[in-house]
Design an enzyme around this catalytic site. Structure first.
Site, PDB file in Angstrom:
ATOM      1  N   GLU A  54       0.814  -1.216   0.000  1.00 13.88           N
ATOM      2  CA  GLU A  54       0.000   0.000   0.000  1.00 13.88           C
ATOM      3  C   GLU A  54       0.846   1.264   0.000  1.00 13.88           C
ATOM      4  O   GLU A  54       0.510   2.234  -0.679  1.00 13.88           O
ATOM      5  CB  GLU A  54      -0.954   0.012   1.199  1.00 13.88           C
ATOM      6  CG  GLU A  54      -2.151  -0.921   1.061  1.00 13.88           C
ATOM      7  CD  GLU A  54      -1.867  -2.329   1.579  1.00 13.88           C
ATOM      8  OE1 GLU A  54      -0.685  -2.618   1.899  1.00 13.88           O
ATOM      9  OE2 GLU A  54      -2.796  -3.148   1.657  1.00 13.88           O
ATOM     10  N   HIS A 123     -10.626  -4.395  11.101  1.00 14.72           N
ATOM     11  CA  HIS A 123     -11.209  -4.447   9.755  1.00 14.72           C
ATOM     12  C   HIS A 123     -12.531  -3.708   9.644  1.00 14.72           C
ATOM     13  O   HIS A 123     -13.205  -3.823   8.629  1.00 14.72           O
ATOM     14  CB  HIS A 123     -11.430  -5.904   9.321  1.00 14.72           C
ATOM     15  CG  HIS A 123     -10.168  -6.633   9.005  1.00 14.72           C
ATOM     16  ND1 HIS A 123      -9.263  -6.963   9.970  1.00 14.72           N
ATOM     17  CD2 HIS A 123      -9.650  -7.065   7.832  1.00 14.72           C
ATOM     18  CE1 HIS A 123      -8.233  -7.602   9.405  1.00 14.72           C
ATOM     19  NE2 HIS A 123      -8.443  -7.664   8.111  1.00 14.72           N
TER      20      HIS A 123
END
Ligand code: TPP
Ligand code: TPP
Ligand code: MG
Ligand code: MG
Lengths: 337, 363, 337, 363
Positions: A54, A123
């Site tokens: 990322e 998450h």
């Protein structure tokens, strides 16, 4: 007008942007299948799947935008931005300023967010208010298909970096992907008006920084974004039965924030509840209170937010995320006081 | 662990040149201009007209000149915190640079970026003070070149310390997996601020780069001839094939990490500077609890060793400009002409910039 | 009582902690010289210099703390946390909760912060309010030597993760390192009471979460941390001359925050100015307004914060960071209204 | 690019065993217990009693068993999102795991962590859903071992996709530079969710690890014998020398990325599942603007290729337990006894856990 799901609307707006501008492309992990329809049509140059790097590909997205492309970089879940925050904090947000206003970063970061399906605290974070803290970034959190499409188009057309939050409870494919996995043995508290709705046949950009009044009311103002807006609507119906007329504002974009419209509502009601799925402290809810106070207005204020790490257990999760009951409780407190 | 020591570099330096004289003179001009420019910057900094950390590229001019002299329109540079030489050599207005350093609204970045955050959209030149950020940035520039089917390349300049930064390694993988025209230029000066990089680096950097599938080469970054020749091969090939390369170029930073580097200050005036630290140091080292006496002696020895070692980079034999001057010492007259010309140019740049910025002095 | 500089106080408290507990160690870039006195005494095992791999060694610090050590991990400048944010956001902050409260992370992250010496926006951020947004982290911002030492000791003794902010304008060696570089041709607006002061001979931990009233006053409450506290003191003297009696609160720790003490002051003054060197929006200043409002109190509110990327130019930098003039202006606005 | 394909692994698998039978039976027990446990978990998941993403370790049991069977008191594990097998094999109470998966306050983590965030302080076992986080975590555990002069090791379990995550690479460098007893175990199943890792990975992972100065070895992770033997050498050596190692172990994930993996669903019922996606897919692919017709056909072919390819991992010949059963097929009776015993055990675990949690059903 067509009826579309939340996810279809985003895809449709993206498709429109991509067909209109060759420089728009998508980059991120698994996008060849997550965006399979666009992949089939536009191919791997414009729907580019990336390694689990990322900070590498988000940083590359910043520079690609500087070079004139219009990347839509996907951070699969906003929780994962932790590994790549530098690209937003020190580059995307600052390059226009550092360059003396001479160099733009027309970057869109698209990230799924939010909870309600039992994936726990690493998450299911929201973090929109956290990211909005950094000057130089625009932050968008749509709550329904029409806004989702129009704001995606606006984000792509913007010459500034925009972080676009896609709530997983609203997007059917995320819900299936991370929650149901094809099962019909699990259920969610789905906001129907967020999940599906009418959208224009051709997308027009929705101006970034304009809130939408979702419901008119006189006694109290409920302010939220994303799924929270629908929780507010549900709460407002219960409040109606208790004789309380609640106005519901959907901020849609939190940076910039539509202070004028907020003021107008608060002038009328004098009472504010901020409902924020992001963490309570040092975030959106506090900011709203400060902005109104700075205007010299007097009002009552409470907030319904996520106060700690989101637990895995679905029951406790439902209590942790802002829910209708908590909104009603806080509203009644404010009304009573 | 870095694989060549100063000594090796020194021995390997060709002292007789094979390269066309005109190229060497051009290189000399580029390098010297950068050097004298940064020396003028040093003076402004000393006078307090420039604020904050000022990192120079003195000692790495051969690396930068060799790369930048091969760049063309549409090529991009992502620089680390030593941005002055690449920006200057790439043709960015030197006055705009000085005005920027002075914090003037007429500066390259309106005085908002400063020396660590230089940007020129026109030249596709960007820099950053975040170690390792040059990797993703150059990768993104290269991605746009591949996307638009340009025959361009993007250069990332960074130090050997930066190769331990995750995002830089990620970008090496990205460039390799996507076959992007990124030239990764690692300027190995063996130091990251006060840390000898070999102490905190596993394996060898060249092998690390190869492990990412990058074509990699190790070069003597003090020898402009070796650098220039290698890049004459690499860069045109990159334009053709659009593929990434990694260069490990050994060099020095003559002025230390940044202007006013405490390690370097010791060399100017050891006793005076050491007096200031030695008091607390000895007092602390003599406290009751802690490591054993032998270990403490070692610890202090290690500190003194760092000071001693840091002095090496100041040596003339590691100065790429002096090395080049030796190579072409038969061209004395040309060299002197160039020197004079550049001295004049830079003097004028500084004067004009100061005039433009009303002295640029912060009260 | 001894007189010490801000930096000496931190070092002295660290030394006391290290001599008392073998499990305390320091890890970070260049610490063998940044902490040379401790290095000489304790050696490289306990003063461990690291590669430029913040996400690697901060993540390792989290696990080392889980294994029973008490790491003090240094992030040289808080701006650099961007590359290592995941270790705080998804690990340090969450492991105690995820483990059902069974596993602690007694980690200290020490980071320099703040501006005022011309290093521009990628090296002068404050970000304390930003980090405090994440539930599970304690955030400390001392403003003077005595607090700096006592709070460092408390941070090390805490079984929870603590982010400890060291303002560069207060710490002489940072100022010299990043600003002066041995020059006497540059000057700074130094808060003398922050830079040097009396400290106890033996350090006692200062409870995390207790603010300190720096100055008594009746008309208005100025709330700040770090260098801002001293700007408030200076402003309060000017305000005094204008007939305004300002109370100055030094929060010292912003997570947890000492709401009771804030309430007490606001009850008296009914007027609040938050002075925050961190960014204005979605941060500390908003949080304070929300906390007081939630208590049902009525008060006037303004804030003096950093509103955009910090410019390099020293003059504009001084205008960007909260300064005395801006505090006085806002205070007078609140008084007048 | 990963360097061995499934085919190679398959060919390389020893089908006649040289290892002591008792060890193989022990391994069989560990692996089968993990398998049947995860199959029971699958059932609970199907019934909706477990929420969110459930990643199984089915197909990587040989890798985990070979490593965990060599661990001792004081050793640590940092796991990725496939935490069940290592936690179970390490001796953590299976009921506590099931209760955790059910979100019960009596679960291992009081129902607050769930299957992606398992923690047992007592066993020094931690896990995380953030790809790559196992690297720094194991490095930190190993640092504490070195600090305290313990003869222990810390294991990091992660996939080949994770090796492109910066923090994992940083931790490989840290472990190497500081000589920490970290065993980096890369379970290479060739996939990162729906991405074939070779498409996004530059160079070869073994060389990458070697580039960090790590002693590295490539193993057939489907063959418990090869795995066990290698680790019998490596782990005791690590205890002695305190140094890091990297293992590239090829394996599969039989149930796809997680339970309900859309790619895998196609294999159950292609037409039914494909119908749902093919409509929008074809409609989108037929829209006016976009890539050329030939390219679009290619794009769709690529998607179908991924579906086809994803099926490979389900093949019996890549199942480490079936491979082991074949090796010791002469021990039929023992195998059956073990199977029966474990089946009973796991049945009881599930029953008791469900009873304890009042059915654990979310209305
Ligand atoms: C992410 C990050 N960490 C730390 C720093 C502080 N820092 C600035 S330069 C530097 C050393 C860089 O070493 P190297 O890459 O070898 O370049 P050199 O300075 O030697 O040219 C460090 C640690 C930073 N700017 N960014
Ligand atoms: C930082 C981060 N990025 C992305 C993800 C989403 N994600 C979860 S598992 C996974 C694939 C991991 O692949 P690999 O490491 O090969 O492990 P495998 O699942 O194949 O066992 C991804 C991308 C994540 N959890 N964390
Ligand atoms: Mg270096
Ligand atoms: Mg994998």
């Amino acid at each position: 007008m067509t009826e579309m799901t939340f996810a279809e609307a985003i895809e449709s707006a993206l498709a429109q942007a991509m067909e209109g501008d060759e420089s728009v492309f998508i980059m991120g992990e698994d996008v060849h299948l997550l965006r399979v329809n666009l992949f089939a049509r536009f191919g791997k140059k414009r729907v580019k799947h990336a390694p689990i790097s990322e900070s590498g590909f988000l940083g590359a997205g910043v520079a690609a935008a500087m070079a004139g492309l219009r990347p839509v970089v996907e951070i699969m879940l906003i929780d994962f931005i932790g590994v790549a925050m530098d690209a937003l904090l020190n580059h995307a947000a600052k390059i226009n300023y550092f360059s003396g206003g001479k160099w733009n970063v027309p970057l869109v970061v698209r990230a799924s967010c939010g909870g309600g399906y039992g994936d726990a605290g690493q998450h299911e974070q929201s973090l929109w208010g956290w990211i909005a803290h950094i000057p130089g970034l625009n932050v968008i959190v749509p709550s329904n298909p029409a806004d989702a499409g129009g704001l995606m188009l606006a984000a792509i057309q913007s010459d500034e970096p925009v972080i676009y939050f896609e709530h997983k409870l609203l997007a059917d494919y995320w819900r299936d992907y991370l929650g149901s996995g094809g099962r019909d043995t699990v259920t969610y508290d789905l906001p129907q008006d967020g999940v599906k709705g009418y959208v224009p046949d051709i997308w027009e950009p929705i101006p970034i920084g304009e809130l939408r009044k979702f419901r008119d009311g006189d006694d109290i103002t409920l302010i939220s974004v994303g799924v929270g807006v629908h929780r507010c609507i549900d709460a407002s119906q219960i409040l109606e039965n208790k004789g309380v007329s609640a106005e519901v504002l959907d901020l849609r974009t939190i940076a910039p924030i539509d202070l004028n419209a907020i003021k107008e509502s608060v002038k009328k009601t004098g009472k504010v509840i901020v409902v924020d799925e992001d963490y309570k402290h040092f975030g959106l809810s506090g900011e709203i209170s400060a902005l109104i106070l700075e205007e010299g207005m007097e009002f009552k204020f409470r907030r319904v937010c996520t106060e700690h790490t989101i637990p895995y257990d679905r029951k406790r999760e439902d209590d942790t995320l802002p829910n209708v009951q908590r909104i009603v409780n806080e509203a009644m407190k404010v009304m009573g006081s | 662990m870095t694989s060549k020591s100063y000594i090796t570099i020194c021995l390997n330096t060709n002292i007789v040149s094979n390269m066309e004289k005109s190229i060497l003179l051009d290189m000399y001009r580029m390098m010297l201009r950068s050097r004298l420019f940064e020396e003028a910057v040093t003076e402004l900094w000393e006078q307090g007209k420039i604020s904050g950390e000022m990192h120079l590229g003195i000692g790495e001019e051969a690396v930068i000149a060799a790369v930048v002299s091969h760049l063309q329109d549409g090529d991009a540079i992502a620089s680390d915190h030593r941005g002055t030489p690449p920006f200057l050599m790439r043709g960015i207005d030197p006055k705009a640079l000085i005005l920027e350093f002075l914090g003037d609204p007429k500066g390259l970045c309106s005085g908002q970026g400063g020396h660590m955050h230089l940007f020129s959209k026109e030249h596709l030149c960007a820099s950053s003070g975040i170690v390792g950020a040059a990797g993703p940035a150059a990768t993104g520039f290269a991605l746009s070149m591949q996307y638009n089917k340009q025959k361009n390349i993007a250069v990332a300049f960074f130090g050997e310390g930066a190769v331990n930064q995750g995002m830089l390694m990620e970008s090496m993988n990205l460039a390799s997996a996507w076959n992007l025209p990124v030239l990764f230029v690692c300027k190995d000066n063996e130091w990251a601020i006060t840390t000898p990089s070999e102490e905190v680096t596993g394996g060898e950097l060249l092998k690390r780069a190869e492990g990412f599938g990058l074509k990699s080469i190790e070069l003597n970054g003090l020898d402009i001839e070796e650098m220039h020749e290698a890049l004459s091969g690499i860069i045109p090939n990159m334009r053709k094939n659009g593929d990434p390369h990694f260069i490990l170029a050994h060099c020095v930073h003559k002025t230390g990490h940044f202007l006013g580097d405490p390690l370097m200050r010791f060399h100017g005036n050891f006793m005076e500077e050491f007096k200031e630290v030695s008091g607390p140091l000895m007092k602390s080292a003599a406290k009751r609890k802690g490591a054993s006496v032998g270990k403490r002696a070692n610890n202090i020895g290690k500190v003194l060793g760092l000071i001693r070692r840091s002095g090496k980079q100041m040596k003339e034999k590691f100065d790429p400009i002096i090395i080049l001057e030796k190579k072409i010492k038969d061209q004395k007259e040309e060299l002197n002409n160039i020197k004079e010309e550049i001295t004049l140019e830079i003097g004028a740049i500084i004067d004009e910039s100061l005039k433009l910025s009303n002295g640029g002095i912060l009260k």
